[in-house]
Motif scaffolding. Structure first.
Motif, mmCIF file in Angstrom:
data_model
loop_
_atom_site.group_PDB
_atom_site.id
_atom_site.type_symbol
_atom_site.label_atom_id
_atom_site.label_comp_id
_atom_site.label_asym_id
_atom_site.label_seq_id
_atom_site.Cartn_x
_atom_site.Cartn_y
_atom_site.Cartn_z
ATOM 1 N N LYS A 24 70.846 -7.469 81.988
ATOM 2 C CA LYS A 24 69.628 -6.803 82.458
ATOM 3 C C LYS A 24 69.640 -5.306 82.150
ATOM 4 N N ASN A 25 70.656 -4.848 81.430
ATOM 5 C CA ASN A 25 70.779 -3.405 81.113
ATOM 6 C C ASN A 25 70.673 -2.551 82.378
ATOM 7 N N THR A 26 71.319 -3.002 83.428
ATOM 8 C CA THR A 26 71.180 -2.373 84.735
ATOM 9 C C THR A 26 72.550 -1.991 85.291
ATOM 10 N N VAL A 27 72.591 -0.819 85.903
ATOM 11 C CA VAL A 27 73.786 -0.379 86.619
ATOM 12 C C VAL A 27 73.405 -0.115 88.065
ATOM 13 N N TYR A 28 74.319 -0.440 88.969
ATOM 14 C CA TYR A 28 74.083 -0.283 90.404
ATOM 15 C C TYR A 28 75.134 0.644 90.997
ATOM 16 N N LEU A 29 74.759 1.259 92.116
ATOM 17 C CA LEU A 29 75.727 2.013 92.903
ATOM 18 C C LEU A 29 75.518 1.619 94.354
ATOM 19 N N GLN A 30 76.459 0.884 94.897
ATOM 20 C CA GLN A 30 76.438 0.510 96.305
ATOM 21 C C GLN A 30 77.131 1.616 97.088
ATOM 22 N N GLY A 88 66.257 6.720 99.134
ATOM 23 C CA GLY A 88 65.466 6.778 100.354
ATOM 24 C C GLY A 88 66.206 7.504 101.444
ATOM 25 N N LEU A 89 65.728 7.290 102.671
ATOM 26 C CA LEU A 89 66.301 7.923 103.856
ATOM 27 C C LEU A 89 67.138 6.900 104.617
ATOM 28 N N VAL A 90 68.351 7.287 104.972
ATOM 29 C CA VAL A 90 69.241 6.390 105.708
ATOM 30 C C VAL A 90 70.017 7.218 106.724
ATOM 31 N N GLN A 91 70.384 6.597 107.828
ATOM 32 C CA GLN A 91 71.174 7.294 108.844
ATOM 33 C C GLN A 91 72.642 7.347 108.432
ATOM 34 N N ALA A 92 73.334 8.336 108.934
ATOM 35 C CA ALA A 92 74.759 8.457 108.679
ATOM 36 C C ALA A 92 75.476 7.174 109.100
ATOM 37 N N GLY A 93 76.413 6.750 108.263
ATOM 38 C CA GLY A 93 77.123 5.497 108.517
ATOM 39 C C GLY A 93 76.469 4.289 107.882
ATOM 40 N N GLY A 94 75.241 4.475 107.400
ATOM 41 C CA GLY A 94 74.517 3.364 106.803
ATOM 42 C C GLY A 94 74.863 3.158 105.341
ATOM 43 N N SER A 95 74.148 2.217 104.734
ATOM 44 C CA SER A 95 74.387 1.842 103.343
ATOM 45 C C SER A 95 73.087 1.879 102.554
ATOM 46 N N LEU A 96 73.240 2.052 101.252
ATOM 47 C CA LEU A 96 72.095 2.065 100.351
ATOM 48 C C LEU A 96 72.595 1.641 98.980
ATOM 49 N N ARG A 97 71.754 0.937 98.236
ATOM 50 C CA ARG A 97 72.092 0.603 96.859
ATOM 51 C C ARG A 97 71.016 1.157 95.936
ATOM 52 N N VAL A 98 71.460 1.937 94.978
ATOM 53 C CA VAL A 98 70.537 2.443 93.967
ATOM 54 C C VAL A 98 70.774 1.698 92.655
ATOM 55 N N SER A 99 69.702 1.570 91.889
ATOM 56 C CA SER A 99 69.753 0.833 90.629
ATOM 57 C C SER A 99 69.221 1.710 89.511
ATOM 58 N N CYS A 100 69.607 1.362 88.290
ATOM 59 C CA CYS A 100 69.124 2.089 87.118
ATOM 60 C C CYS A 100 68.971 1.093 85.981
ATOM 61 N N VAL A 101 67.772 1.002 85.444
ATOM 62 C CA VAL A 101 67.478 0.072 84.364
ATOM 63 C C VAL A 101 67.211 0.842 83.076
ATOM 64 N N ALA A 102 67.834 0.387 81.999
ATOM 65 C CA ALA A 102 67.588 0.967 80.681
ATOM 66 C C ALA A 102 66.605 0.078 79.933
ATOM 67 N N SER A 103 65.637 0.710 79.294
ATOM 68 C CA SER A 103 64.653 -0.036 78.522
ATOM 69 C C SER A 103 64.321 0.719 77.249
ATOM 70 N N GLY A 104 63.669 0.011 76.319
ATOM 71 C CA GLY A 104 63.317 0.634 75.047
ATOM 72 C C GLY A 104 64.199 0.094 73.938
ATOM 73 N N SER A 105 64.586 0.954 73.024
ATOM 74 C CA SER A 105 65.358 0.557 71.840
ATOM 75 C C SER A 105 66.848 0.431 72.162
ATOM 76 N N VAL A 106 67.148 -0.542 73.016
ATOM 77 C CA VAL A 106 68.523 -0.752 73.463
ATOM 78 C C VAL A 106 69.140 -1.911 72.704
ATOM 79 N N PHE A 107 70.160 -1.638 71.888
ATOM 80 C CA PHE A 107 70.910 -2.705 71.241
ATOM 81 C C PHE A 107 72.147 -3.043 72.066
ATOM 82 N N LYS A 108 72.863 -2.007 72.437
ATOM 83 C CA LYS A 108 74.072 -2.197 73.245
ATOM 84 C C LYS A 108 74.312 -0.925 74.046
#
Length: 120
Positions: free
Chosen positions: A75-81, A10-30
């Motif tokens: 949750k097969n999820t990775v985050y980036l703060q 999204g849109l954030v002002q300089a100096g601010g914070s944001l967290r993005v997420s990524c979820v894997a789905s489908g034929s995920v064993f590991k």
């Protein structure tokens, strides 16, 4: 087949914070290593950070100390703060993952990207 879906950009002002997420789905064993990259207009895709299945992390010098990668393996999820954001952090942010399917084939996947815009 496996899909990686990013969210949280999204849109954030300089100096601010944001967290993005990524979820894997489908034929995920590991999932082995998961990571984050970004690509600004007219520039090459740039490595930001990755995290192994054991929790080990690596960071690019450009984001070390400002960005933190984490994962929820259940949750097969990775985050980036992302903290202390700068206008030069503006880019499309992509996640990637090395995934074992149920017959133990290892394949590398990319997400479709999420836009992060930092205003000055």
């Amino acid at each position: 087949q496996v899909q990686l879906v990013e969210s949280g950009g999204g849109l954030v002002q300089a100096g601010g914070s944001l967290r993005v997420s990524c979820v894997a789905s489908g034929s995920v064993f590991k999932i082995n290593t998961m990571g984050w990259y970004r690509q600004a207009p007219g520039k090459q895709r740039e490595f930001l950070a990755n995290i192994t299945s054991g929790g080990g992390t690596n960071y690019a010098d450009s984001v070390k100390g400002r960005f933190t990668i984490s994962r929820d393996s259940a949750k097969n999820t990775v985050y980036l703060q992302m903290n202390s954001l700068k206008p030069e952090d503006t880019a499309v942010y992509y996640c990637d993952a090395d995934v074992f399917n149920y017959i133990l084939q290892l394949t590398h996947y990319w997400g479709q990207g999420t836009q992060v815009t930092v205003s000055s």
